[in-house]
Design a protein around this motif. Structure first.
Motif, PDB file in Angstrom:
ATOM      1  N   ASP A   1      22.104 -26.951 -37.425  1.00  0.00           N
ATOM      2  CA  ASP A   1      21.327 -25.721 -37.247  1.00  0.00           C
ATOM      3  C   ASP A   1      20.151 -25.658 -38.220  1.00  0.00           C
ATOM      4  N   ILE A   2      20.367 -26.092 -39.458  1.00  0.00           N
ATOM      5  CA  ILE A   2      19.297 -26.088 -40.456  1.00  0.00           C
ATOM      6  C   ILE A   2      18.189 -27.044 -40.054  1.00  0.00           C
ATOM      7  N   GLU A   3      18.536 -28.225 -39.587  1.00  0.00           N
ATOM      8  CA  GLU A   3      17.518 -29.198 -39.188  1.00  0.00           C
ATOM      9  C   GLU A   3      16.748 -28.737 -37.955  1.00  0.00           C
ATOM     10  N   LYS A   4      17.421 -28.057 -37.023  1.00  0.00           N
ATOM     11  CA  LYS A   4      16.712 -27.502 -35.869  1.00  0.00           C
ATOM     12  C   LYS A   4      15.687 -26.464 -36.314  1.00  0.00           C
ATOM     13  N   ALA A   5      16.065 -25.640 -37.295  1.00  0.00           N
ATOM     14  CA  ALA A   5      15.134 -24.629 -37.808  1.00  0.00           C
ATOM     15  C   ALA A   5      13.946 -25.298 -38.495  1.00  0.00           C
ATOM     16  N   LYS A   6      14.173 -26.395 -39.196  1.00  0.00           N
ATOM     17  CA  LYS A   6      13.071 -27.112 -39.849  1.00  0.00           C
ATOM     18  C   LYS A   6      12.100 -27.677 -38.822  1.00  0.00           C
ATOM     19  N   ILE A   7      12.626 -28.209 -37.723  1.00  0.00           N
ATOM     20  CA  ILE A   7      11.764 -28.756 -36.669  1.00  0.00           C
ATOM     21  C   ILE A   7      10.922 -27.642 -36.047  1.00  0.00           C
ATOM     22  N   LEU A   8      11.552 -26.494 -35.781  1.00  0.00           N
ATOM     23  CA  LEU A   8      10.801 -25.368 -35.230  1.00  0.00           C
ATOM     24  C   LEU A   8       9.744 -24.866 -36.205  1.00  0.00           C
ATOM     25  N   ARG A   9      10.046 -24.900 -37.500  1.00  0.00           N
ATOM     26  CA  ARG A   9       9.065 -24.472 -38.497  1.00  0.00           C
ATOM     27  C   ARG A   9       7.847 -25.383 -38.495  1.00  0.00           C
ATOM     28  N   GLU A  10       8.070 -26.693 -38.368  1.00  0.00           N
ATOM     29  CA  GLU A  10       6.948 -27.625 -38.304  1.00  0.00           C
ATOM     30  C   GLU A  10       6.098 -27.395 -37.055  1.00  0.00           C
ATOM     31  N   LYS A  11       6.757 -27.156 -35.915  1.00  0.00           N
ATOM     32  CA  LYS A  11       6.012 -26.855 -34.690  1.00  0.00           C
ATOM     33  C   LYS A  11       5.186 -25.586 -34.856  1.00  0.00           C
ATOM     34  N   LEU A  12       5.756 -24.594 -35.525  1.00  0.00           N
ATOM     35  CA  LEU A  12       5.060 -23.340 -35.746  1.00  0.00           C
ATOM     36  C   LEU A  12       3.849 -23.530 -36.661  1.00  0.00           C
ATOM     37  N   LYS A  13       3.990 -24.347 -37.695  1.00  0.00           N
ATOM     38  CA  LYS A  13       2.855 -24.633 -38.578  1.00  0.00           C
ATOM     39  C   LYS A  13       1.705 -25.263 -37.803  1.00  0.00           C
TER      40      LYS A  13
ATOM     41  N   TYR B   1      -0.020 -22.713 -35.577  1.00  0.00           N
ATOM     42  CA  TYR B   1      -0.917 -21.858 -36.353  1.00  0.00           C
ATOM     43  C   TYR B   1      -2.224 -22.582 -36.662  1.00  0.00           C
ATOM     44  N   ARG B   2      -2.124 -23.860 -37.042  1.00  0.00           N
ATOM     45  CA  ARG B   2      -3.324 -24.611 -37.392  1.00  0.00           C
ATOM     46  C   ARG B   2      -4.222 -24.844 -36.182  1.00  0.00           C
ATOM     47  N   ILE B   3      -3.626 -25.184 -35.058  1.00  0.00           N
ATOM     48  CA  ILE B   3      -4.413 -25.522 -33.878  1.00  0.00           C
ATOM     49  C   ILE B   3      -5.014 -24.274 -33.238  1.00  0.00           C
ATOM     50  N   GLU B   4      -4.252 -23.204 -33.123  1.00  0.00           N
ATOM     51  CA  GLU B   4      -4.712 -22.020 -32.406  1.00  0.00           C
ATOM     52  C   GLU B   4      -5.652 -21.146 -33.223  1.00  0.00           C
ATOM     53  N   GLY B   5      -5.597 -21.244 -34.541  1.00  0.00           N
ATOM     54  CA  GLY B   5      -6.515 -20.469 -35.371  1.00  0.00           C
ATOM     55  C   GLY B   5      -6.292 -18.975 -35.239  1.00  0.00           C
ATOM     56  N   VAL B   6      -7.361 -18.252 -34.913  1.00  0.00           N
ATOM     57  CA  VAL B   6      -7.274 -16.795 -34.862  1.00  0.00           C
ATOM     58  C   VAL B   6      -6.433 -16.302 -33.686  1.00  0.00           C
ATOM     59  N   ASN B   7      -6.189 -17.142 -32.705  1.00  0.00           N
ATOM     60  CA  ASN B   7      -5.385 -16.744 -31.551  1.00  0.00           C
ATOM     61  C   ASN B   7      -3.891 -17.013 -31.740  1.00  0.00           C
ATOM     62  N   HIS B   8      -3.497 -17.344 -32.959  1.00  0.00           N
ATOM     63  CA  HIS B   8      -2.096 -17.731 -33.173  1.00  0.00           C
ATOM     64  C   HIS B   8      -1.120 -16.603 -32.884  1.00  0.00           C
TER      65      HIS B   8
ATOM     66  N   CYS C   1       1.340 -18.385 -30.313  1.00  0.00           N
ATOM     67  CA  CYS C   1       2.518 -18.927 -31.010  1.00  0.00           C
ATOM     68  C   CYS C   1       3.682 -17.943 -31.052  1.00  0.00           C
ATOM     69  N   ARG C   2       3.577 -16.854 -30.323  1.00  0.00           N
ATOM     70  CA  ARG C   2       4.615 -15.823 -30.378  1.00  0.00           C
ATOM     71  C   ARG C   2       5.985 -16.365 -29.974  1.00  0.00           C
TER      72      ARG C   2
END
Length: 106
Positions: free
Chosen positions: A44-56, A59-66, A70-71
């Protein structure tokens, strides 16, 4: 020495002979159950880490539309982090006590 062919299968289920009412009856089953719980928690912890990386990256790619784009990742990440961890907050949600309900204004 060559490589073994095929995929190694692991037994991912909890031990069959573990009795939650009397966990100390069978010490081997108790240790196997503890190892099973720890293994599931790490997954479960590793799945959360993978989702956190995807979220980062979102945020970087979408910029102001995040906020709009990214909701869905934010919701998945928050759901995946609920109830995991090793500390006091890693308890099952039913063990956190009663929810505080805001008093209605009269």
């Amino acid at each position: 020495m060559g490589r073994k062919k095929g995929v190694v299968e692991f037994d991912e289920s909890p031990p069959d002979d573990f009795d939650p009412a009397n966990p100390y009856k069978d010490p081997v089953a108790m240790l196997e159950m503890r190892e099973h719980l720890v293994r599931e928690k790490w997954i479960d912890i590793e799945k959360a880490k993978i989702l956190r990386e995807k979220l980062k990256w979102c945020y970087r790619i979408e910029g102001v539309n995040h906020l709009q784009k990214c909701r869905h990742l934010v919701q998945q990440y928050l759901d995946s982090t609920r109830g995991i961890g090793w500390g006091k907050d890693g308890r099952h949600p039913s063990l956190h006590g009663p929810k505080v309900v805001e008093a209605e204004s009269e």
